[in-house]
Design an enzyme around this catalytic site. Structure first.
Site, PDB file in Angstrom:
ATOM      1  N   TRP A  27       0.858  -1.198   0.000  1.00 16.60           N
ATOM      2  CA  TRP A  27       0.000   0.000   0.000  1.00 16.60           C
ATOM      3  C   TRP A  27       0.884   1.235   0.000  1.00 16.60           C
ATOM      4  O   TRP A  27       1.934   1.257   0.652  1.00 16.60           O
ATOM      5  CB  TRP A  27      -0.852   0.021   1.271  1.00 16.60           C
ATOM      6  CG  TRP A  27      -2.222  -0.547   1.127  1.00 16.60           C
ATOM      7  CD1 TRP A  27      -2.550  -1.847   0.934  1.00 16.60           C
ATOM      8  CD2 TRP A  27      -3.460   0.171   1.169  1.00 16.60           C
ATOM      9  NE1 TRP A  27      -3.921  -1.999   0.877  1.00 16.60           N
ATOM     10  CE2 TRP A  27      -4.509  -0.765   1.013  1.00 16.60           C
ATOM     11  CE3 TRP A  27      -3.788   1.513   1.330  1.00 16.60           C
ATOM     12  CZ2 TRP A  27      -5.844  -0.408   1.020  1.00 16.60           C
ATOM     13  CZ3 TRP A  27      -5.123   1.876   1.339  1.00 16.60           C
ATOM     14  CH2 TRP A  27      -6.136   0.922   1.175  1.00 16.60           C
ATOM     15  N   SER A  61      -0.191  -3.036   5.715  1.00 18.18           N
ATOM     16  CA  SER A  61       0.496  -3.008   7.025  1.00 18.18           C
ATOM     17  C   SER A  61      -0.071  -4.021   7.998  1.00 18.18           C
ATOM     18  O   SER A  61       0.647  -4.537   8.854  1.00 18.18           O
ATOM     19  CB  SER A  61       0.374  -1.600   7.616  1.00 18.18           C
ATOM     20  OG  SER A  61       1.033  -0.677   6.770  1.00 18.18           O
ATOM     21  N   LEU A 119       0.661   4.038   6.670  1.00 16.14           N
ATOM     22  CA  LEU A 119      -0.776   4.181   6.939  1.00 16.14           C
ATOM     23  C   LEU A 119      -1.133   5.655   6.765  1.00 16.14           C
ATOM     24  O   LEU A 119      -0.514   6.524   7.391  1.00 16.14           O
ATOM     25  CB  LEU A 119      -1.092   3.729   8.364  1.00 16.14           C
ATOM     26  CG  LEU A 119      -1.104   2.199   8.579  1.00 16.14           C
ATOM     27  CD1 LEU A 119      -0.948   1.864  10.048  1.00 16.14           C
ATOM     28  CD2 LEU A 119      -2.377   1.588   8.018  1.00 16.14           C
ATOM     29  N   THR A 124     -12.432   7.015   7.214  1.00 14.06           N
ATOM     30  CA  THR A 124     -13.097   6.122   8.187  1.00 14.06           C
ATOM     31  C   THR A 124     -12.124   5.841   9.351  1.00 14.06           C
ATOM     32  O   THR A 124     -11.018   6.358   9.380  1.00 14.06           O
ATOM     33  CB  THR A 124     -13.415   4.760   7.513  1.00 14.06           C
ATOM     34  OG1 THR A 124     -12.148   4.136   7.219  1.00 14.06           O
ATOM     35  CG2 THR A 124     -14.200   4.960   6.227  1.00 14.06           C
ATOM     36  N   HIS A 126     -10.711   3.096   9.823  1.00 14.26           N
ATOM     37  CA  HIS A 126      -9.869   1.950   9.421  1.00 14.26           C
ATOM     38  C   HIS A 126      -8.428   2.149   9.896  1.00 14.26           C
ATOM     39  O   HIS A 126      -7.791   1.284  10.481  1.00 14.26           O
ATOM     40  CB  HIS A 126      -9.934   1.856   7.897  1.00 14.26           C
ATOM     41  CG  HIS A 126      -9.568   0.519   7.368  1.00 14.26           C
ATOM     42  ND1 HIS A 126      -9.339   0.298   6.048  1.00 14.26           N
ATOM     43  CD2 HIS A 126      -9.373  -0.670   7.984  1.00 14.26           C
ATOM     44  CE1 HIS A 126      -9.019  -0.979   5.862  1.00 14.26           C
ATOM     45  NE2 HIS A 126      -9.035  -1.569   7.028  1.00 14.26           N
TER      46      HIS A 126
HETATM   47  O1  LIG Z   1      -0.605  -0.405   4.597  1.00 18.63           O
HETATM   48  C1  LIG Z   1      -1.739   0.086   4.563  1.00 18.63           C
HETATM   49  N1  LIG Z   1      -2.835  -0.736   4.545  1.00 18.63           N
HETATM   50  C2  LIG Z   1      -4.088  -0.222   4.515  1.00 18.63           C
HETATM   51  N2  LIG Z   1      -5.135  -1.066   4.491  1.00 18.63           N
HETATM   52  C3  LIG Z   1      -4.976  -2.487   4.150  1.00 18.63           C
HETATM   53  C4  LIG Z   1      -4.681  -3.336   5.392  1.00 18.63           C
HETATM   54  O2  LIG Z   1      -3.353  -3.094   5.846  1.00 18.63           O
HETATM   55  C5  LIG Z   1      -4.800  -4.834   5.054  1.00 18.63           C
HETATM   56  O3  LIG Z   1      -3.904  -5.135   4.009  1.00 18.63           O
HETATM   57  C6  LIG Z   1      -6.218  -5.210   4.633  1.00 18.63           C
HETATM   58  O4  LIG Z   1      -7.123  -4.733   5.612  1.00 18.63           O
HETATM   59  C7  LIG Z   1      -6.372  -6.730   4.499  1.00 18.63           C
HETATM   60  O5  LIG Z   1      -6.033  -7.353   5.707  1.00 18.63           O
HETATM   61  C8  LIG Z   1      -4.283   1.182   4.521  1.00 18.63           C
HETATM   62  N3  LIG Z   1      -5.565   1.773   4.527  1.00 18.63           N
HETATM   63  O6  LIG Z   1      -6.606   1.063   4.536  1.00 18.63           O
HETATM   64  O7  LIG Z   1      -5.672   3.035   4.542  1.00 18.63           O
HETATM   65  C9  LIG Z   1      -3.111   2.025   4.512  1.00 18.63           C
HETATM   66  O8  LIG Z   1      -3.189   3.286   4.507  1.00 18.63           O
HETATM   67  N4  LIG Z   1      -1.897   1.443   4.532  1.00 18.63           N
END
Ligand SMILES: O=c1[nH]c(NC[C@H](O)[C@H](O)[C@H](O)CO)c([N+](=O)[O-])c(=O)[nH]1
Length: 194
Positions: A27, A61, A119, A124, A126
């Protein structure tokens, strides 16, 4: 602030024979890439051999603690066995790792790991839930395994904040925190060696 500042690297450490793991999320790749490159370049400047730095990726992450836990455990198991005992197990590690002669351990344990993620707060909650879970998860992995896991997760409110912390900011360049994580991995890897 005149107090807040980066931890300057301590004296030079001899990490030339040590193996390191970098697990990075995919990500926000445009920030992840300079962070990982900064960590690797800094570690090589400290004498770490590039072939001793295993790089693995995960989607996001949230996957960092699990991947660090499994890869650290695999490297510790393999350290006590030979290639003939564990053929194929090396698929968990860097596929480019040179094949060791059957009498030598397939891989050595990692001196330290760096978990890299970015991140960026969305609209949201999240971000908060992932950030909290990942921080606690990575702390648990390092204490459970005894292998230092450097916290290389940026928790940012905006894209620009993240870019500046990877040294590629648009408004101001900023400082690449990946370099600090590389220094921390070498220092902890040497200081906690058993
Ligand atoms: O590394 C990240 N994962 C993000 N989401 C994915 C998460 O880490 C998992 O890969 C996903 O939820 C599946 O388990 C992020 N957001 O949602 O914003 C982000 O900003 N950075």
């Amino acid at each position: 602030s005149t107090v807040k500042g980066l931890a300057p690297p301590a004296e030079r450490f001899d990490a030339s024979g040590e193996r390191f793991l970098i697990v990075h999320a995919r990500w926000n790749e445009s920030v992840i890439q300079p962070l990982v490159e900064g960590a690797i370049e800094t570690m090589i400047k400290s004498g770490v051999k590039r072939e001793n730095i295993v790089v693995e990726t995960v989607p996001g992450s949230y996957e960092l603690p699990m991947a660090c836990s499994r890869l650290i455990a695999a490297s510790q198991i393999q350290a006590s066995a030979t290639a003939t005992d564990l053929m194929g197990a090396s698929s968990l590690l860097d596929p480019a790792a040179p094949a060791a002669p059957s009498s030598a351990p397939l891989t050595g344990p990692f001196a330290a790991a760096i978990a890299v993620g970015v991140l960026i707060k969305g609209s949201t909650q999240h971000f908060e839930y992932i950030s909290e879970a990942v921080s606690h998860g990575l702390m648990r992995v390092q204490l459970d395994t005894g292998v230092p896991v450097i916290y290389g997760v940026l928790n940012c409110n905006t894209d620009e904040q993240a870019l500046q912390r990877a040294g590629v900011g648009k408004e101001t360049k900023g400082h690449n925190h990946g370099e600090d994580w590389g220094n921390a991995a070498v220092e902890l890897g040497v200081k906690t060696k058993r």
